[in-house]
Design a protein around this motif. Structure first.
Motif, PDB file in Angstrom:
ATOM      1  N   ARG A 139      -5.177 -11.224   3.119  1.00 44.34           N
ATOM      2  CA  ARG A 139      -6.267 -10.655   2.442  1.00 44.34           C
ATOM      3  C   ARG A 139      -6.975  -9.663   3.200  1.00 44.34           C
ATOM      4  O   ARG A 139      -7.475  -8.775   2.492  1.00 44.34           O
ATOM      5  N   LYS A 140      -7.105  -9.911   4.418  1.00 41.61           N
ATOM      6  CA  LYS A 140      -7.967  -8.912   5.189  1.00 41.61           C
ATOM      7  C   LYS A 140      -7.471  -7.532   5.205  1.00 41.61           C
ATOM      8  O   LYS A 140      -7.889  -6.605   5.186  1.00 41.61           O
ATOM      9  N   ASP A 141      -6.015  -7.539   5.257  1.00 40.68           N
ATOM     10  CA  ASP A 141      -5.404  -6.468   5.734  1.00 40.68           C
ATOM     11  C   ASP A 141      -5.128  -5.436   4.032  1.00 40.68           C
ATOM     12  O   ASP A 141      -5.339  -4.495   4.247  1.00 40.68           O
ATOM     13  N   LEU A 142      -5.138  -6.261   3.132  1.00 39.12           N
ATOM     14  CA  LEU A 142      -4.923  -5.670   1.806  1.00 39.12           C
ATOM     15  C   LEU A 142      -6.061  -5.295   1.130  1.00 39.12           C
ATOM     16  O   LEU A 142      -6.188  -4.622   0.251  1.00 39.12           O
ATOM     17  N   GLY A 143      -7.111  -6.142   1.506  1.00 36.64           N
ATOM     18  CA  GLY A 143      -8.501  -6.050   0.890  1.00 36.64           C
ATOM     19  C   GLY A 143      -8.602  -6.976  -0.268  1.00 36.64           C
ATOM     20  O   GLY A 143      -7.621  -7.406  -1.020  1.00 36.64           O
ATOM     21  N   ALA A 144     -10.019  -6.956  -0.905  1.00 35.90           N
ATOM     22  CA  ALA A 144     -10.262  -7.959  -1.961  1.00 35.90           C
ATOM     23  C   ALA A 144      -9.637  -7.670  -3.162  1.00 35.90           C
ATOM     24  O   ALA A 144      -9.606  -8.505  -4.260  1.00 35.90           O
ATOM     25  N   ASP A 145      -9.222  -6.292  -3.661  1.00 36.35           N
ATOM     26  CA  ASP A 145      -8.782  -6.045  -4.799  1.00 36.35           C
ATOM     27  C   ASP A 145      -7.136  -6.203  -5.116  1.00 36.35           C
ATOM     28  O   ASP A 145      -7.018  -6.084  -6.242  1.00 36.35           O
ATOM     29  N   ALA A 146      -6.627  -6.424  -3.972  1.00 32.06           N
ATOM     30  CA  ALA A 146      -5.318  -6.625  -4.044  1.00 32.06           C
ATOM     31  C   ALA A 146      -5.045  -8.014  -4.715  1.00 32.06           C
ATOM     32  O   ALA A 146      -5.670  -8.991  -4.392  1.00 32.06           O
ATOM     33  N   ASP A 149      -0.075  -3.288  -6.627  1.00 33.62           N
ATOM     34  CA  ASP A 149      -1.218  -3.873  -6.963  1.00 33.62           C
ATOM     35  C   ASP A 149      -1.169  -5.158  -6.146  1.00 33.62           C
ATOM     36  O   ASP A 149      -2.544  -5.617  -6.032  1.00 33.62           O
ATOM     37  N   SER A 186      -4.926 -13.814   6.704  1.00 34.52           N
ATOM     38  CA  SER A 186      -4.796 -12.413   7.237  1.00 34.52           C
ATOM     39  C   SER A 186      -4.231 -11.541   6.326  1.00 34.52           C
ATOM     40  O   SER A 186      -4.740 -10.095   6.364  1.00 34.52           O
ATOM     41  N   ASP A 240      -4.979 -15.435  -5.553  1.00 31.13           N
ATOM     42  CA  ASP A 240      -5.690 -14.952  -6.808  1.00 31.13           C
ATOM     43  C   ASP A 240      -4.974 -15.942  -7.826  1.00 31.13           C
ATOM     44  O   ASP A 240      -5.297 -16.049  -9.013  1.00 31.13           O
ATOM     45  N   GLU A 290       0.913  -1.318  -0.169  1.00 30.66           N
ATOM     46  CA  GLU A 290       0.197  -0.054  -0.007  1.00 30.66           C
ATOM     47  C   GLU A 290       0.803   1.142   0.013  1.00 30.66           C
ATOM     48  O   GLU A 290       0.533   2.256  -0.651  1.00 30.66           O
TER      49      GLU A 290
END
Length: 206
Positions: A98-105, A83, A96, A127, A78
């Protein structure tokens, strides 16, 4: 389901490069071949050096609508405007992250030649999953990821798969129907004409 479309190219930077030269070279390669993503895979742990490299390459990739992810350094994603992240440990802590970076990362995981690790990473929300090496390479443990692993994965698992490490024209030809991406780095950057070398590998996809 086996891939009916040609795999995409996932470029990997050299572990060290000259910031005065490499961004221009990268730009020429991206202008010459359709590339889906670039992985910033530098050997240094110096955050200032990583940041300078990320800034330079992010400008080159984003100008061309190419995603850029960083190897290992998830905490910098971030901050550096990248990306996503490529994990080299089979996707440990992926949930964890995924939770920190969000769904779009973009979060990808290298899993050597382990189906078990690959499935774990896929279930945790990766992904993509990368297997390798597929040829002579120092990637991971050096134990080969064989063609039947890619064949099984593409038949059974929906999460995209990357083949990387020691790619040759022959290996690309063999795996083109079984993988979603080819992770290409050392195979081209050590040559006198990286773009021509990359085009030869792309041509082998058929």
């Amino acid at each position: 389901m086996m891939n009916e479309e040609r795999p995409q190219i996932y470029l990997i930077t050299p572990p060290t490069f000259d910031l005065a030269v490499f961004p221009g070279l990268l730009g020429r390669v991206l202008d010459g071949v359709d590339v889906a993503c670039l992985r910033l895979a530098v050997a240094t742990r110096d955050e200032e050096m990583i940041a300078r490299a990320a800034d330079a390459l992010r400008e080159v990739t984003h100008q061309r609508d190419v995603a850029i992810v960083i190897e290992k350094h998830a905490l910098l994603v971030e901050r550096l405007g990248l990306d996503g992240v490529h994990l080299t440990d089979g996707g440990k802590n992926l949930r964890s992250l995924r939770k920190d970076l969000g769904a779009d990362a973009i979060i990808g995981a290298f899993c050597g030649n382990s189906r078990h690790e690959g499935m774990g990473a896929a279930e945790a929300g990766a992904d993509y999953v990368a297997f390798g090496p597929v040829g002579a390479s120092l990637l991971g443990s050096g134990e080969m990821a064989e063609a039947d692993l890619f064949g099984w994965w593409s038949e059974m698992i929906e999460v995209p798969v990357v083949a990387e490490g020691g790619l040759s024209v022959e290996k690309v030809r063999e795996l083109a129907g079984m993988t979603d991406f080819f992770g290409i780095g050392d195979e081209i950057w050590g040559s006198d004409d990286p773009l021509a070398r990359l085009k030869a590998l792309v041509a082998a996809m058929g």
